[in-house]
Design a protein around this motif. Structure first.
Motif, PDB file in Angstrom:
ATOM      1  N   HIS A  95      47.968  45.160  60.622  1.00  0.00           N
ATOM      2  CA  HIS A  95      47.282  46.082  61.333  1.00  0.00           C
ATOM      3  C   HIS A  95      46.239  45.521  62.054  1.00  0.00           C
ATOM      4  N   PHE A  98      43.424  42.324  67.850  1.00  0.00           N
ATOM      5  CA  PHE A  98      43.514  40.955  68.438  1.00  0.00           C
ATOM      6  C   PHE A  98      43.902  40.903  69.620  1.00  0.00           C
ATOM      7  N   TYR A  99      43.213  41.432  70.795  1.00  0.00           N
ATOM      8  CA  TYR A  99      43.840  41.762  72.198  1.00  0.00           C
ATOM      9  C   TYR A  99      44.702  40.601  72.723  1.00  0.00           C
ATOM     10  N   GLU A 100      43.987  39.520  72.701  1.00  0.00           N
ATOM     11  CA  GLU A 100      44.733  38.438  72.952  1.00  0.00           C
ATOM     12  C   GLU A 100      46.417  38.268  72.888  1.00  0.00           C
ATOM     13  N   LEU A 152      35.519  46.208  55.846  1.00  0.00           N
ATOM     14  CA  LEU A 152      35.376  45.957  57.201  1.00  0.00           C
ATOM     15  C   LEU A 152      35.770  47.227  58.027  1.00  0.00           C
ATOM     16  N   CYS A 154      36.147  49.389  61.573  1.00  0.00           N
ATOM     17  CA  CYS A 154      36.179  49.074  62.703  1.00  0.00           C
ATOM     18  C   CYS A 154      35.577  50.346  63.512  1.00  0.00           C
ATOM     19  N   TRP A 164      38.043  37.936  51.672  1.00  0.00           N
ATOM     20  CA  TRP A 164      37.935  36.876  52.606  1.00  0.00           C
ATOM     21  C   TRP A 164      37.488  35.577  51.810  1.00  0.00           C
ATOM     22  N   TYR A 212      37.215  35.932  74.942  1.00  0.00           N
ATOM     23  CA  TYR A 212      36.376  37.055  73.863  1.00  0.00           C
ATOM     24  C   TYR A 212      35.211  36.296  73.481  1.00  0.00           C
ATOM     25  N   GLN A 240      47.116  36.445  63.149  1.00  0.00           N
ATOM     26  CA  GLN A 240      46.852  37.618  63.673  1.00  0.00           C
ATOM     27  C   GLN A 240      45.444  38.036  63.052  1.00  0.00           C
ATOM     28  N   ASN A 241      44.881  37.462  62.005  1.00  0.00           N
ATOM     29  CA  ASN A 241      43.414  37.823  61.400  1.00  0.00           C
ATOM     30  C   ASN A 241      42.505  36.783  61.954  1.00  0.00           C
ATOM     31  N   ARG A 246      37.121  32.382  61.681  1.00  0.00           N
ATOM     32  CA  ARG A 246      36.517  33.587  62.554  1.00  0.00           C
ATOM     33  C   ARG A 246      35.297  33.912  61.841  1.00  0.00           C
ATOM     34  N   GLY A 254      33.735  46.072  63.570  1.00  0.00           N
ATOM     35  CA  GLY A 254      34.551  44.769  63.514  1.00  0.00           C
ATOM     36  C   GLY A 254      34.648  44.208  64.620  1.00  0.00           C
ATOM     37  N   SER A 257      33.124  40.810  64.888  1.00  0.00           N
ATOM     38  CA  SER A 257      33.801  39.734  64.033  1.00  0.00           C
ATOM     39  C   SER A 257      34.895  38.715  64.727  1.00  0.00           C
ATOM     40  N   LYS A 259      37.181  36.292  66.532  1.00  0.00           N
ATOM     41  CA  LYS A 259      38.336  35.619  66.007  1.00  0.00           C
ATOM     42  C   LYS A 259      38.663  34.421  66.571  1.00  0.00           C
TER      43      LYS A 259
HETATM   44  N1  MTE Z   1      38.221  38.870  68.044  1.00  0.00           N
HETATM   45  C1  MTE Z   1      39.090  38.556  69.298  1.00  0.00           C
HETATM   46  N2  MTE Z   1      39.123  37.265  69.818  1.00  0.00           N
HETATM   47  N3  MTE Z   1      40.016  39.314  69.948  1.00  0.00           N
HETATM   48  C2  MTE Z   1      39.843  40.807  69.476  1.00  0.00           C
HETATM   49  O1  MTE Z   1      40.482  41.483  70.064  1.00  0.00           O
HETATM   50  N4  MTE Z   1      39.042  42.441  67.859  1.00  0.00           N
HETATM   51  C3  MTE Z   1      38.076  42.756  67.095  1.00  0.00           C
HETATM   52  C4  MTE Z   1      37.610  41.718  65.897  1.00  0.00           C
HETATM   53  N5  MTE Z   1      37.743  40.308  66.540  1.00  0.00           N
HETATM   54  C5  MTE Z   1      38.990  41.025  68.455  1.00  0.00           C
HETATM   55  C6  MTE Z   1      38.422  40.120  67.711  1.00  0.00           C
HETATM   56  C7  MTE Z   1      38.222  43.821  66.458  1.00  0.00           C
HETATM   57  S1  MTE Z   1      38.045  45.425  67.409  1.00  0.00           S
HETATM   58  C8  MTE Z   1      38.153  44.037  64.996  1.00  0.00           C
HETATM   59  S2  MTE Z   1      38.051  45.554  64.222  1.00  0.00           S
HETATM   60  C9  MTE Z   1      38.461  42.992  63.992  1.00  0.00           C
HETATM   61  O2  MTE Z   1      38.652  41.756  64.820  1.00  0.00           O
HETATM   62  C10 MTE Z   1      39.809  43.226  63.323  1.00  0.00           C
HETATM   63  O3  MTE Z   1      40.213  42.175  62.522  1.00  0.00           O
HETATM   64  P1  MTE Z   1      41.451  42.171  61.704  1.00  0.00           P
HETATM   65  O4  MTE Z   1      42.397  42.344  62.654  1.00  0.00           O
HETATM   66  O5  MTE Z   1      41.398  40.787  60.992  1.00  0.00           O
HETATM   67  O6  MTE Z   1      41.503  43.417  60.774  1.00  0.00           O
END
Ligand code: MTE
Length: 342
Positions: A95, A98-100, A152, A154, A164, A212, A240-241, A246, A254, A257, A259
């Motif tokens: 869940h 990570f819009y990429e 965490l 969101c 972590w 991002y 995916q995390n 990160r 969130g 944070s 990634k």
């Molecule tokens: N980092 C990148 N590069 N791209 C993203 O879309 N989404 C953010 C953040 N870091 C995101 C990102 C959002 S909105 C949240 S809530 C957290 O990552 C989610 O981390 P998780 O998927 O490890 O729970």
């Protein structure tokens, strides 16, 4: 999180069936509707609600297709936060935002499995005396690793508790010796549309202009809670995390944070950040968790803690200022109007 549609601006996001029903029960209902052949209804929900704050509750599903190899890490265990009930690992890695790799919660786990994290280079540069570039192996060997069990939260009003593994960002910044012009720290995610399909597909990638970018004030970056994470649940991060490295800033929403970081830059002026550029009235630069400052489209007073669920799980809980980390961080904002600097 992102896109305003007519339907979601008209509805009352405070009352969603996913919020008053345990997620597992809710998903069973969805499955039932699908099985019964009401695909039209399901698709309608998907096409409108998946663009709203709590999209995750509608499209989250456990994903067992993880074939990315993670490696066990050596670290000091977090003995201070054992009372927190952790979100099950399977939820943490299925869940995701990570819009990429797609704007729906299940997509990163599906689309990021072939993400190549080794070789990797992370450059720390800008207003500092000793800029450095770290390779993949440096990320897990440069500093002793420690476990941090953090909440965490969101901005979409769901939350998790995640163990972590990583090191303090402060340790890394001390190594590069910030100079007197360094006031902010800017973090950038890898830009590689060949590997990250959402980066050149605006629909998949949620309309974001990549890469991002996120940023912190220097004192926030130096706060002992601010973590560079290289793992979770005792192993290196799944893609995916945010593999291979990160940021984790537990008192902020969130989206701070960021990634899969390739660049950390010390700068003198407050930079523009991804979500702020997209919708400044909805996502501020500070993004401190604040139950008294609602998102324009939904309340931030409570959150849905993602747990193992279960038929009678009551997992809607009150949101705490600074996500419960006020003692460690509130002093950094004591002279600021937090409704203005949200
Ligand atoms: N980092 C990148 N590069 N791209 C993203 O879309 N989404 C953010 C953040 N870091 C995101 C990102 C959002 S909105 C949240 S809530 C957290 O990552 C989610 O981390 P998780 O998927 O490890 O729970």
């Amino acid at each position: 999180m992102l896109i305003k549609t007519q339907s979601n601006s008209q509805s009352n996001p405070a009352i969603r069936s996913s919020e008053i029903t345990d997620e597992s029960v809710y998903l069973q209902r969805r499955q039932l509707i699908k099985t019964m052949g009401f695909l039209g209804a399901g698709a309608l929900i998907g096409s409108t609600v998946s663009k709203t704050a709590n999209a995750g509750f509608f499209d989250s599903k456990d994903n067992d297709s993880n074939n990315f190899k993670t490696t066990p890490l050596k670290f000091t265990a977090d003995k201070d936060n054992l009372s927190l009930i952790k979100t099950p690992e399977q939820k943490v890695i299925s869940h995701n935002n990570f819009y990429e790799f797609g704007a729906q919660k299940h997509q990163p786990a599906e689309l990021a499995q072939n993400f190549n994290v080794d070789p990797w280079q992370l450059t720390i540069s800008g207003e500092c005396d000793n800029p450095i570039t770290l390779d993949y192996d440096d990320l897990t060997t440069m500093f002793p690793l420690e476990e941090r069990i953090y909440r965490l939260r969101c901005v979409e009003a769901w939350s998790m508790v995640i163990p972590w593994v990583g090191f303090s960002l402060a340790n890394l910044l001390k190594k590069v010796a910030p100079n007197s012009s360094a006031k902010y720290v800017v973090f950038e995610t890898l830009h590689d549309p060949k590997q990250m399909p959402g980066q050149d597909d605006r629909r998949l990638g949620g309309g974001i202009n990549y890469p991002y970018v996120e940023a912190l004030r220097l004192d926030e970056a130096m706060n002992p809670l601010t973590l560079m994470s290289v793992g979770l649940y005792g192993k290196t991060l799944p893609p995916q995390n945010g593999a291979p490295i990160r940021l984790v800033v537990p008192w902020k929403y969130g989206f701070k944070s960021v990634k899969s970081i390739v660049s950390i830059k010390l700068v003198s002026k407050q930079p523009a950040t991804t979500w702020q550029k997209l919708a400044a009235s909805e996502y501020g630069f500070y993004a401190n968790v604040n139950p008294n400052h609602d998102h324009p489209r939904w309340s931030q007073a409570s959150e849905r803690r993602i747990t193992s669920g279960g038929l009678f799980a009551r997992n809607r809980i009150e949101t705490l200022p600074f996500n419960g980390y006020g003692e460690q961080v509130a002093h950094m904002y004591k002279d600021m109007d937090l409704s203005k600097y949200y």
